[in-house]
Design an enzyme around this catalytic site. Structure first.
Site, PDB file in Angstrom:
ATOM      1  N   ASN A   1       0.634  -1.195  -0.026  1.00  0.00           N
ATOM      2  CA  ASN A   1       0.292   0.153   0.214  1.00  0.00           C
ATOM      3  C   ASN A   1       0.760   1.194   0.001  1.00  0.00           C
ATOM      4  O   ASN A   1       0.538   2.072  -0.843  1.00  0.00           O
ATOM      5  CB  ASN A   1      -0.815  -0.113   1.060  1.00  0.00           C
ATOM      6  CG  ASN A   1      -2.144  -0.565   1.009  1.00  0.00           C
ATOM      7  OD1 ASN A   1      -2.977  -0.271  -0.016  1.00  0.00           O
ATOM      8  ND2 ASN A   1      -2.660  -1.551   1.689  1.00  0.00           N
ATOM      9  N   GLY A   2       1.821   1.284   0.831  1.00  0.00           N
ATOM     10  CA  GLY A   2       2.507   2.673   0.974  1.00  0.00           C
ATOM     11  C   GLY A   2       3.265   2.957  -0.261  1.00  0.00           C
ATOM     12  O   GLY A   2       3.436   3.770  -1.030  1.00  0.00           O
TER      13      GLY A   2
ATOM     14  N   ASP B   1      -0.585  -9.412   3.214  1.00  0.00           N
ATOM     15  CA  ASP B   1      -1.921  -8.850   3.982  1.00  0.00           C
ATOM     16  C   ASP B   1      -3.059  -8.850   3.176  1.00  0.00           C
ATOM     17  O   ASP B   1      -4.207  -8.883   3.434  1.00  0.00           O
ATOM     18  CB  ASP B   1      -1.733  -7.464   4.278  1.00  0.00           C
ATOM     19  CG  ASP B   1      -0.456  -7.117   5.278  1.00  0.00           C
ATOM     20  OD1 ASP B   1      -0.139  -8.250   6.075  1.00  0.00           O
ATOM     21  OD2 ASP B   1       0.126  -6.089   5.160  1.00  0.00           O
TER      22      ASP B   1
HETATM   23  O1  F6P Z   1       2.647  -5.470   5.482  1.00  0.00           O
HETATM   24  C1  F6P Z   1       3.343  -6.971   5.704  1.00  0.00           C
HETATM   25  C2  F6P Z   1       3.514  -7.199   7.258  1.00  0.00           C
HETATM   26  O2  F6P Z   1       4.497  -8.267   7.736  1.00  0.00           O
HETATM   27  C3  F6P Z   1       2.299  -6.802   8.174  1.00  0.00           C
HETATM   28  O3  F6P Z   1       1.587  -7.938   8.305  1.00  0.00           O
HETATM   29  C4  F6P Z   1       3.096  -6.543   9.360  1.00  0.00           C
HETATM   30  O4  F6P Z   1       2.264  -5.981  10.304  1.00  0.00           O
HETATM   31  C5  F6P Z   1       4.186  -5.898   8.733  1.00  0.00           C
HETATM   32  O5  F6P Z   1       4.705  -5.947   7.770  1.00  0.00           O
HETATM   33  C6  F6P Z   1       5.708  -5.893   9.693  1.00  0.00           C
HETATM   34  O6  F6P Z   1       6.303  -5.153   9.335  1.00  0.00           O
HETATM   35  P1  F6P Z   1       8.107  -5.228   9.705  1.00  0.00           P
HETATM   36  O7  F6P Z   1       8.596  -6.356   8.707  1.00  0.00           O
HETATM   37  O8  F6P Z   1       8.436  -3.722   9.572  1.00  0.00           O
HETATM   38  O9  F6P Z   1       8.075  -5.454  11.427  1.00  0.00           O
END
Ligand code: F6P
Length: 358
Positions: A113-114, A137
């Site tokens: 998304n971002g 997600d």
């Molecule tokens: O967007 C993918 C995701 O794995 C989400 O499900 C989770 O909330 C987030 O990224 C975790 O992010 P990071 O790897 O930055 O901890």
């Protein structure tokens, strides 16, 4: 000669390489020596700081089953893109400049998304962009499925499967906390596939009394154990009723590592059950893509290559009803695809007795 840039941005997943392979093989197969592909290192960072390498046809061989990303990734938030870096560099201007410096015909951006919001911004700034929807997600608007999702479902399901035997042996209540950020797709699918008894997702705020009633019903029926699949973004009815500011304050002073641990304590206190929490965490993004994702990634990547050859830009390539499609970036950027609480899948899950705590 076509000059194509490519980058992977945001949290990784299992099928990034498989998707890049689809793009790379598609282009080299169709254009041969009439194409050059430049891979930017670590997402937008590589584009901002002009760190890239030429990717030959060979680079796209042998990576179908390899998780992670051969280009590396980084999280560059959309909000920060407009803020100069510590040396005063204007990031958007730098990305445009590096794109022009390499004389690119287009840039292929793989991300969630971002990443998509920044892709749309670059498209609005006049760059030729194609976005490919990556995320475990599955929360990207305009596509039925994102690549990475099915592989993560596989891992989260396997985790629930493994918990089943130990939960049964010890007569425990187990909470398996599933990733998914602000949406419940991953928890819903893994919960159903893993035979969870209770599934809690952000889209359906839960009532703790209803959750405990569901556990007690199972106890009365001599089931012996209960498994909850809980989304990391799950929220109680009480918390959902708070204002944004109040909820933010609550989280700022939160004594638990995540919602699952608070839930575990509440269940223990109310039912006297022996409760455990299991968090598969980033394992859900690791390992090889499952066959579904390999096929999806290959198709999305190949379709992106086709759009590049036809010089059609400003699109996300998605899949709707089994067919690949191109969706204008401006129509999807910034929209979150959430689970509809009134959809068939929820109704059918409830039919077989799965509780959503509502
Ligand atoms: O967007 C993918 C995701 O794995 C989400 O499900 C989770 O909330 C987030 O990224 C975790 O992010 P990071 O790897 O930055 O901890």
């Amino acid at each position: 000669m076509k000059r194509v840039g490519i980058l992977t941005s945001g949290g990784d997943c299992q099928a990034l390489n498989a998707t890049m392979r689809g793009v790379g093989k598609g282009l080299y197969n169709e254009l041969g020596s009439d194409v050059e592909i430049y891979g930017f290192e670590e997402g937008y960072k590589g584009l901002i700081y002009n760190e890239y390498r030429l990717l030959t046809a060979r680079d796209f061989s042998g990576i179908l089953t390899r998780g992670g990303t051969i280009l590396g990734s980084s999280r560059q938030s959309f909000k920060n893109m407009r803020i100069p870096d510590e040396n005063g560099l204007d990031k958007v201007a730098a990305m445009k400049q590096n794109y022009r410096r390499l004389d690119l015909d287009c840039l292929v951006i793989l991300g969630g998304n971002g990443t998509q919001k920044t892709a749309n911004l670059l498209s609005e700034e006049g760059l030729n962009i194609i976005h490919l929807p990556k995320t475990i997600d599955n929360d990207i608007w305009g596509t039925d499925m994102t690549f990475g999702f099915q592989s993560a479902v596989d891992i989260a399901t396997n985790c629930i499967d493994c918990i089943h035997t130990t939960a049964a042996s010890h007569g425990r209540v187990f909470i398996v906390e599933v990733m998914g950020h602000k949406v419940g797709w991953l928890t819903l699918h893994a919960g159903i596939a893993g035979g969870a008894d209770i599934v809690l997702i952000p889209e359906i705020p839960y009532d703790i009394d209803k959750v405990c009633e569901a556990i007690q019903r199972r106890n009365k029926a001599k089931k012996g154990f209960t498994i909850l699949a809980v989304a990391e973004g799950a929220i109680s009815k009480e918390d959902a009723a708070l204002s944004k500011k109040e909820y933010k304050n609550k989280l700022a002073n939160y004594q638990y590592p995540s919602v699952s641990y608070e839930l575990a304590e509440q269940i223990m206190q109310r039912t006297g059950a022996d409760v455990r929490v299991t968090v598969p965490g980033h394992t859900q993004r690791g390992g090889s893509p499952v066959p579904y994702d390999r096929v999806l990634s290959t198709r999305l990547g190949a379709r992106a290559a086709q759009l590049i050859i036809q010089e059609e830009y400003g699109y996300m390539v998605g899949i709707i009803n089994g067919e690949t499609c191109k969706v204008p970036l401006g129509e999807v950027a910034g929209k979150l695809k959430m689970v509809d609480p009134n959809s068939g899948i929820i109704e059918e899950a409830k039919m077989i007795g799965i509780s959503f705590g509502d």
